[in-house]
Motif scaffolding. Structure first.
Motif, PDB file in Angstrom:
ATOM      1  N   ILE A  44       0.827  -1.200   0.000  1.00 31.68           N
ATOM      2  CA  ILE A  44       0.000   0.000   0.000  1.00 31.68           C
ATOM      3  C   ILE A  44       0.865   1.254   0.000  1.00 31.68           C
ATOM      4  O   ILE A  44       0.530   2.261  -0.644  1.00 31.68           O
ATOM      5  CB  ILE A  44      -0.974  -0.016   1.191  1.00 31.68           C
ATOM      6  N   ALA A  45       1.996   1.211   0.699  1.00 32.37           N
ATOM      7  CA  ALA A  45       2.911   2.358   0.682  1.00 32.37           C
ATOM      8  C   ALA A  45       3.386   2.640  -0.740  1.00 32.37           C
ATOM      9  O   ALA A  45       3.448   3.804  -1.172  1.00 32.37           O
ATOM     10  CB  ALA A  45       4.107   2.089   1.599  1.00 32.37           C
ATOM     11  N   ALA A  46       3.708   1.584  -1.481  1.00 33.01           N
ATOM     12  CA  ALA A  46       4.127   1.765  -2.876  1.00 33.01           C
ATOM     13  C   ALA A  46       2.980   2.313  -3.712  1.00 33.01           C
ATOM     14  O   ALA A  46       3.169   3.213  -4.543  1.00 33.01           O
ATOM     15  CB  ALA A  46       4.608   0.435  -3.451  1.00 33.01           C
ATOM     16  N   MET A  47       1.781   1.794  -3.498  1.00 38.34           N
ATOM     17  CA  MET A  47       0.622   2.222  -4.271  1.00 38.34           C
ATOM     18  C   MET A  47       0.330   3.704  -4.065  1.00 38.34           C
ATOM     19  O   MET A  47       0.154   4.457  -5.036  1.00 38.34           O
ATOM     20  CB  MET A  47      -0.602   1.396  -3.861  1.00 38.34           C
ATOM     21  N   VAL A  48       0.288   4.146  -2.811  1.00 37.20           N
ATOM     22  CA  VAL A  48      -0.067   5.544  -2.554  1.00 37.20           C
ATOM     23  C   VAL A  48       1.061   6.494  -2.952  1.00 37.20           C
ATOM     24  O   VAL A  48       0.813   7.651  -3.319  1.00 37.20           O
ATOM     25  CB  VAL A  48      -0.484   5.760  -1.084  1.00 37.20           C
ATOM     26  N   ALA A  49       2.319   6.016  -2.887  1.00 36.83           N
ATOM     27  CA  ALA A  49       3.434   6.855  -3.339  1.00 36.83           C
ATOM     28  C   ALA A  49       3.343   7.101  -4.840  1.00 36.83           C
ATOM     29  O   ALA A  49       3.528   8.227  -5.319  1.00 36.83           O
ATOM     30  CB  ALA A  49       4.766   6.200  -2.980  1.00 36.83           C
ATOM     31  N   LEU A  50       3.048   6.051  -5.598  1.00 35.01           N
ATOM     32  CA  LEU A  50       2.891   6.210  -7.047  1.00 35.01           C
ATOM     33  C   LEU A  50       1.670   7.076  -7.368  1.00 35.01           C
ATOM     34  O   LEU A  50       1.678   7.844  -8.334  1.00 35.01           O
ATOM     35  CB  LEU A  50       2.769   4.838  -7.712  1.00 35.01           C
ATOM     36  N   ASP A  51       0.627   6.949  -6.563  1.00 35.31           N
ATOM     37  CA  ASP A  51      -0.558   7.777  -6.754  1.00 35.31           C
ATOM     38  C   ASP A  51      -0.221   9.254  -6.533  1.00 35.31           C
ATOM     39  O   ASP A  51      -0.647  10.128  -7.293  1.00 35.31           O
ATOM     40  CB  ASP A  51      -1.656   7.333  -5.797  1.00 35.31           C
ATOM     41  N   ASP A  52       0.566   9.526  -5.493  1.00 37.22           N
ATOM     42  CA  ASP A  52       0.988  10.902  -5.229  1.00 37.22           C
ATOM     43  C   ASP A  52       1.854  11.442  -6.366  1.00 37.22           C
ATOM     44  O   ASP A  52       1.720  12.606  -6.765  1.00 37.22           O
ATOM     45  CB  ASP A  52       1.765  10.973  -3.920  1.00 37.22           C
TER      46      ASP A  52
ATOM     47  N   THR B  68       9.639  -0.102  -1.671  1.00 39.15           N
ATOM     48  CA  THR B  68       8.541  -0.664  -0.875  1.00 39.15           C
ATOM     49  C   THR B  68       7.754  -1.698  -1.675  1.00 39.15           C
ATOM     50  O   THR B  68       7.278  -2.700  -1.115  1.00 39.15           O
ATOM     51  CB  THR B  68       7.596   0.444  -0.376  1.00 39.15           C
ATOM     52  N   GLY B  69       7.627  -1.469  -2.981  1.00 41.66           N
ATOM     53  CA  GLY B  69       6.930  -2.444  -3.823  1.00 41.66           C
ATOM     54  C   GLY B  69       7.645  -3.783  -3.863  1.00 41.66           C
ATOM     55  O   GLY B  69       7.009  -4.845  -3.780  1.00 41.66           O
ATOM     56  N   VAL B  70       8.959  -3.756  -3.971  1.00 40.63           N
ATOM     57  CA  VAL B  70       9.741  -5.005  -3.997  1.00 40.63           C
ATOM     58  C   VAL B  70       9.668  -5.704  -2.645  1.00 40.63           C
ATOM     59  O   VAL B  70       9.469  -6.931  -2.573  1.00 40.63           O
ATOM     60  CB  VAL B  70      11.209  -4.705  -4.374  1.00 40.63           C
ATOM     61  N   ILE B  71       9.811  -4.951  -1.573  1.00 40.97           N
ATOM     62  CA  ILE B  71       9.729  -5.557  -0.237  1.00 40.97           C
ATOM     63  C   ILE B  71       8.352  -6.175  -0.024  1.00 40.97           C
ATOM     64  O   ILE B  71       8.224  -7.290   0.512  1.00 40.97           O
ATOM     65  CB  ILE B  71      10.026  -4.509   0.854  1.00 40.97           C
ATOM     66  N   GLY B  72       7.298  -5.482  -0.446  1.00 41.32           N
ATOM     67  CA  GLY B  72       5.949  -6.021  -0.315  1.00 41.32           C
ATOM     68  C   GLY B  72       5.775  -7.314  -1.073  1.00 41.32           C
ATOM     69  O   GLY B  72       5.149  -8.266  -0.577  1.00 41.32           O
TER      70      GLY B  72
END
Length: 307
Positions: free
Chosen positions: A59-67, A111-115
């Motif tokens: 989710i951290a990766a998702m919202v970062a890309l959204d921002d 964060t996406g890779v770690i997730g």
């Protein structure tokens, strides 16, 4: 620790939206859906814990890309303008200037890779691994990163569906890993859980309609008239009410709707606040509280019924 490091840490914390815990509450619902003998099984607890940690990173990766996308297309700059007291610019590090684009993009990929690694680990160590659960996890990961990046699902009319579907997946996936089952009650509670984020997200979209229209982001609020958007929000709220009434037929107790009565009453107030009084952001904040009340109610029901 230097002042710069503290400031940078706060910026990344805000970028990851770690203060918005509402999707993460799904694991509590999952845990209470388990049979008592299973709730404290070490393998189950480890699986759920690893899945939750992976969820945080995904989710951290998702919202970062959204921002990042929202900053580049200008919608966040419009929606978080300095003269809008309802939206806090510091919650958007790119708009506030506390992070730059390269930092945000690196954060998203790391964060996406770690997730991905953590969710793979959860599947490997899980007591069960039915195919539907594995497919659900893979699909959730892929579409989360494509929400506002790559194919940009939220820019092609899928935003509202995705917000709800993410909540559904984040209940059903760990439940499948822990039990290997797909039950009517688990499905019903997953559906209710996913509607929670949707029913505060649609109020955010209502507030952000000008910025979304400017960049061609087709939310329901942006595509319809204010009246049409109101009918959509009312329809989703009514669908939640209908689902609550249907839960006893899906394996829940007959008194389930009574337990969810606080959700029903508060949802009516939310619609009144947002569309009768025109206080959209107050209605949004109430939606967050309603979601948490719903989660608490589901937990109570499960602890009483599943013994």
């Amino acid at each position: 620790m230097t002042t710069l490091a503290v400031t940078r840490g706060k910026a990344y914390f805000r970028l990851a939206k770690l203060d918005i815990v509402d999707y993460y509450l799904g694991v509590i619902v999952v845990w209470t859906l388990l049979a008592p003998v299973t709730r404290f099984d070490p393998g189950v607890l480890l699986t759920i814990g690893v899945f939750l940690l992976g969820e945080v990173f995904v989710i951290a990766a998702m919202v970062a890309l959204d921002d990042l996308t929202g900053y580049r297309d200008g919608s966040d700059i419009t929606n978080y303008s300095p003269d809008d007291p309802k939206r806090k610019r510091y919650r958007k590090p790119l708009v506030a200037g506390t992070l730059d684009e390269d930092q945000v993009l690196r954060f998203a990929w790391v964060t996406g890779v770690i997730g991905a690694v953590l969710w793979f680990g959860a599947v490997v160590i899980a007591p069960h691994g039915p195919l539907w659960t594995v497919v659900l996890i893979v699909g959730t990961y892929f579409f989360s990163l494509q929400y506002s990046w790559g194919v940009k699902l939220s820019y092609h009319g899928f935003q509202e569906f995705f917000i709800a579907a993410l909540g559904w997946a984040l209940v059903l996936a760990p439940y499948g890993l822990a039990t290997g089952e797909f039950t009517g009650l688990a499905l019903a509670e997953a559906l209710l859980f996913g509607l929670g984020p949707l029913l505060f997200g649609v109020y955010s979209n209502t507030n952000d309609v000008d910025g979304d229209r400017r960049v061609g982001r087709p939310t329901v609020a942006a595509l319809t008239s204010p009246r049409g958007n109101m009918f959509f929000v009312v329809a989703v709220s009514a669908a939640e009410f209908a689902l609550i009434l249907a839960v006893p037929t899906l394996g829940g107790p007959w008194w389930f709707p009574l337990t969810l009565l606080p959700t029903i009453v508060a949802r009516i107030r939310q619609v009144w606040l947002g569309f009768a009084l025109g206080d959209i952001m107050r209605a949004r904040m109430l939606g967050i509280r309603i979601h948490r009340i719903t989660v608490l109610s589901l937990v109570v029901v499960n602890l009483v019924v599943i013994t």
